[in-house]
Design a protein around this motif. Structure first.
Motif, PDB file in Angstrom:
ATOM      1  N   GLY A  10       0.801  -1.219   0.000  1.00 48.99           N
ATOM      2  CA  GLY A  10       0.000   0.000   0.000  1.00 48.99           C
ATOM      3  C   GLY A  10       0.832   1.266   0.000  1.00 48.99           C
ATOM      4  N   LYS A  11       2.073   1.169  -0.386  1.00 42.77           N
ATOM      5  CA  LYS A  11       2.967   2.327  -0.408  1.00 42.77           C
ATOM      6  C   LYS A  11       3.164   2.792  -1.844  1.00 42.77           C
ATOM      7  CE  LYS A  11       5.664   0.693   3.528  1.00 42.77           C
ATOM      8  NZ  LYS A  11       6.983   0.280   3.984  1.00 42.77           N
ATOM      9  N   ALA A  12       3.430   4.091  -1.970  1.00 40.96           N
ATOM     10  CA  ALA A  12       3.759   4.638  -3.291  1.00 40.96           C
ATOM     11  C   ALA A  12       5.249   4.411  -3.521  1.00 40.96           C
ATOM     12  CB  ALA A  12       3.451   6.125  -3.334  1.00 40.96           C
ATOM     13  N   ALA A  13       5.593   3.913  -4.701  1.00 43.29           N
ATOM     14  CA  ALA A  13       6.987   3.591  -5.008  1.00 43.29           C
ATOM     15  C   ALA A  13       7.675   4.790  -5.654  1.00 43.29           C
ATOM     16  CB  ALA A  13       7.057   2.395  -5.936  1.00 43.29           C
ATOM     17  N   ASP A  14       8.826   5.164  -5.119  1.00 44.44           N
ATOM     18  CA  ASP A  14       9.665   6.209  -5.700  1.00 44.44           C
ATOM     19  C   ASP A  14      10.488   5.570  -6.824  1.00 44.44           C
ATOM     20  OD1 ASP A  14      11.221   8.435  -6.198  1.00 44.44           O
ATOM     21  OD2 ASP A  14      12.526   8.117  -4.466  1.00 44.44           O
ATOM     22  N   PRO A  15      10.432   6.093  -8.035  1.00 46.58           N
ATOM     23  CA  PRO A  15      11.153   5.471  -9.160  1.00 46.58           C
ATOM     24  C   PRO A  15      12.660   5.327  -8.912  1.00 46.58           C
ATOM     25  CG  PRO A  15       9.643   7.144  -9.969  1.00 46.58           C
ATOM     26  CD  PRO A  15       9.644   7.233  -8.472  1.00 46.58           C
ATOM     27  N   ASP A  16      13.275   6.324  -8.282  1.00 45.55           N
ATOM     28  CA  ASP A  16      14.717   6.241  -8.017  1.00 45.55           C
ATOM     29  C   ASP A  16      15.027   5.120  -7.028  1.00 45.55           C
ATOM     30  OD1 ASP A  16      15.330   8.337  -9.738  1.00 45.55           O
ATOM     31  OD2 ASP A  16      15.042   9.841  -8.158  1.00 45.55           O
ATOM     32  N   LYS A  17      14.222   5.018  -5.979  1.00 44.63           N
ATOM     33  CA  LYS A  17      14.429   3.950  -5.000  1.00 44.63           C
ATOM     34  C   LYS A  17      14.137   2.583  -5.617  1.00 44.63           C
ATOM     35  CE  LYS A  17      13.538   6.610  -0.841  1.00 44.63           C
ATOM     36  NZ  LYS A  17      12.665   6.772   0.323  1.00 44.63           N
ATOM     37  N   ALA A  18      13.160   2.543  -6.520  1.00 45.26           N
ATOM     38  CA  ALA A  18      12.803   1.280  -7.163  1.00 45.26           C
ATOM     39  C   ALA A  18      13.957   0.774  -8.025  1.00 45.26           C
ATOM     40  CB  ALA A  18      11.539   1.450  -8.000  1.00 45.26           C
ATOM     41  N   ILE A  19      14.578   1.667  -8.779  1.00 44.18           N
ATOM     42  CA  ILE A  19      15.710   1.264  -9.618  1.00 44.18           C
ATOM     43  C   ILE A  19      16.875   0.819  -8.752  1.00 44.18           C
ATOM     44  CG2 ILE A  19      17.456   2.120 -11.229  1.00 44.18           C
ATOM     45  CD1 ILE A  19      15.236   3.716 -12.578  1.00 44.18           C
ATOM     46  N   ALA A  20      17.154   1.561  -7.683  1.00 41.73           N
ATOM     47  CA  ALA A  20      18.245   1.195  -6.782  1.00 41.73           C
ATOM     48  C   ALA A  20      17.979  -0.167  -6.139  1.00 41.73           C
ATOM     49  CB  ALA A  20      18.424   2.267  -5.713  1.00 41.73           C
ATOM     50  N   ALA A  21      16.753  -0.408  -5.720  1.00 40.86           N
ATOM     51  CA  ALA A  21      16.410  -1.691  -5.102  1.00 40.86           C
ATOM     52  C   ALA A  21      16.530  -2.829  -6.111  1.00 40.86           C
ATOM     53  CB  ALA A  21      14.997  -1.643  -4.526  1.00 40.86           C
ATOM     54  N   ALA A  22      16.112  -2.580  -7.351  1.00 38.07           N
ATOM     55  CA  ALA A  22      16.208  -3.607  -8.387  1.00 38.07           C
ATOM     56  C   ALA A  22      17.670  -3.946  -8.670  1.00 38.07           C
ATOM     57  CB  ALA A  22      15.517  -3.139  -9.657  1.00 38.07           C
ATOM     58  N   LEU A  23      18.509  -2.932  -8.763  1.00 41.28           N
ATOM     59  CA  LEU A  23      19.935  -3.178  -9.012  1.00 41.28           C
ATOM     60  C   LEU A  23      20.594  -3.883  -7.831  1.00 41.28           C
ATOM     61  CD1 LEU A  23      20.952   0.099 -10.859  1.00 41.28           C
ATOM     62  CD2 LEU A  23      20.529  -2.161 -11.829  1.00 41.28           C
ATOM     63  N   ASP A  24      20.204  -3.513  -6.616  1.00 43.52           N
ATOM     64  CA  ASP A  24      20.722  -4.201  -5.428  1.00 43.52           C
ATOM     65  C   ASP A  24      20.338  -5.674  -5.437  1.00 43.52           C
ATOM     66  OD1 ASP A  24      21.870  -1.876  -4.538  1.00 43.52           O
ATOM     67  OD2 ASP A  24      20.277  -1.424  -3.079  1.00 43.52           O
ATOM     68  N   GLN A  25      19.106  -5.960  -5.831  1.00 45.15           N
ATOM     69  CA  GLN A  25      18.630  -7.339  -5.894  1.00 45.15           C
ATOM     70  C   GLN A  25      19.425  -8.130  -6.934  1.00 45.15           C
ATOM     71  OE1 GLN A  25      14.513  -7.643  -7.005  1.00 45.15           O
ATOM     72  NE2 GLN A  25      14.446  -9.845  -6.677  1.00 45.15           N
ATOM     73  N   LEU A  26      19.693  -7.517  -8.082  1.00 43.95           N
ATOM     74  CA  LEU A  26      20.474  -8.192  -9.125  1.00 43.95           C
ATOM     75  C   LEU A  26      21.911  -8.438  -8.683  1.00 43.95           C
ATOM     76  CD1 LEU A  26      19.208  -6.351 -12.306  1.00 43.95           C
ATOM     77  CD2 LEU A  26      18.759  -8.708 -11.640  1.00 43.95           C
ATOM     78  N   GLU A  27      22.511  -7.453  -8.004  1.00 41.28           N
ATOM     79  CA  GLU A  27      23.878  -7.618  -7.510  1.00 41.28           C
ATOM     80  C   GLU A  27      23.950  -8.720  -6.467  1.00 41.28           C
ATOM     81  OE1 GLU A  27      24.975  -3.736  -6.197  1.00 41.28           O
ATOM     82  OE2 GLU A  27      25.359  -3.021  -8.234  1.00 41.28           O
ATOM     83  N   ALA A  28      22.966  -8.797  -5.584  1.00 39.51           N
ATOM     84  CA  ALA A  28      22.947  -9.844  -4.559  1.00 39.51           C
ATOM     85  C   ALA A  28      22.817 -11.219  -5.201  1.00 39.51           C
ATOM     86  CB  ALA A  28      21.806  -9.601  -3.578  1.00 39.51           C
ATOM     87  N   ALA A  29      21.977 -11.330  -6.207  1.00 38.02           N
ATOM     88  CA  ALA A  29      21.820 -12.611  -6.905  1.00 38.02           C
ATOM     89  C   ALA A  29      23.108 -12.991  -7.631  1.00 38.02           C
ATOM     90  CB  ALA A  29      20.662 -12.533  -7.891  1.00 38.02           C
ATOM     91  N   ASP A  30      23.783 -12.005  -8.206  1.00 37.80           N
ATOM     92  CA  ASP A  30      25.042 -12.273  -8.906  1.00 37.80           C
ATOM     93  C   ASP A  30      26.120 -12.727  -7.926  1.00 37.80           C
ATOM     94  OD1 ASP A  30      26.700 -12.289 -11.279  1.00 37.80           O
ATOM     95  OD2 ASP A  30      27.675 -10.495 -10.449  1.00 37.80           O
ATOM     96  N   ARG A  31      26.198 -12.064  -6.760  1.00 36.82           N
ATOM     97  CA  ARG A  31      27.185 -12.468  -5.737  1.00 36.82           C
ATOM     98  C   ARG A  31      26.904 -13.880  -5.257  1.00 36.82           C
ATOM     99  NH1 ARG A  31      26.701  -7.249  -3.954  1.00 36.82           N
ATOM    100  NH2 ARG A  31      25.165  -7.827  -2.411  1.00 36.82           N
ATOM    101  N   ALA A  32      25.637 -14.205  -5.044  1.00 36.19           N
ATOM    102  CA  ALA A  32      25.273 -15.545  -4.574  1.00 36.19           C
ATOM    103  C   ALA A  32      25.645 -16.597  -5.610  1.00 36.19           C
ATOM    104  CB  ALA A  32      23.786 -15.607  -4.257  1.00 36.19           C
TER     105      ALA A  32
END
Length: 68
Positions: free
Chosen positions: A25-47
């Motif tokens: 139920g929260k409004a997503a900030d586009p900048d935070k969304a991109i940062a979170a998506a990139l963080d998720q991809l980096e974590a998956a790559d490290r794993a």
């Protein structure tokens, strides 16, 4: 947005983040969304890189440590 259009995994991570924010139920900030998506991809790559099954140095002819 071009980064996301060219990379299917980045786009999927971005959309997953937006869906998660919408479910909360929260409004997503586009900048935070991109940062979170990139963080998720980096974590998956490290794993993936840290997985012993992907270690190319493990060989019957080379003694490498079991725990890295």
């Amino acid at each position: 947005m071009c980064l996301l259009c060219d990379d299917e995994k980045a786009y999927q991570a971005y959309m997953n983040y937006l869906d998660a924010m919408e479910r909360q139920g929260k409004a997503a900030d586009p900048d935070k969304a991109i940062a979170a998506a990139l963080d998720q991809l980096e974590a998956a790559d490290r794993a993936r890189r840290d997985d012993p099954a992907n270690d190319r140095t493990l060989s019957p002819f080379f003694c490498s440590p079991v725990n890295k």
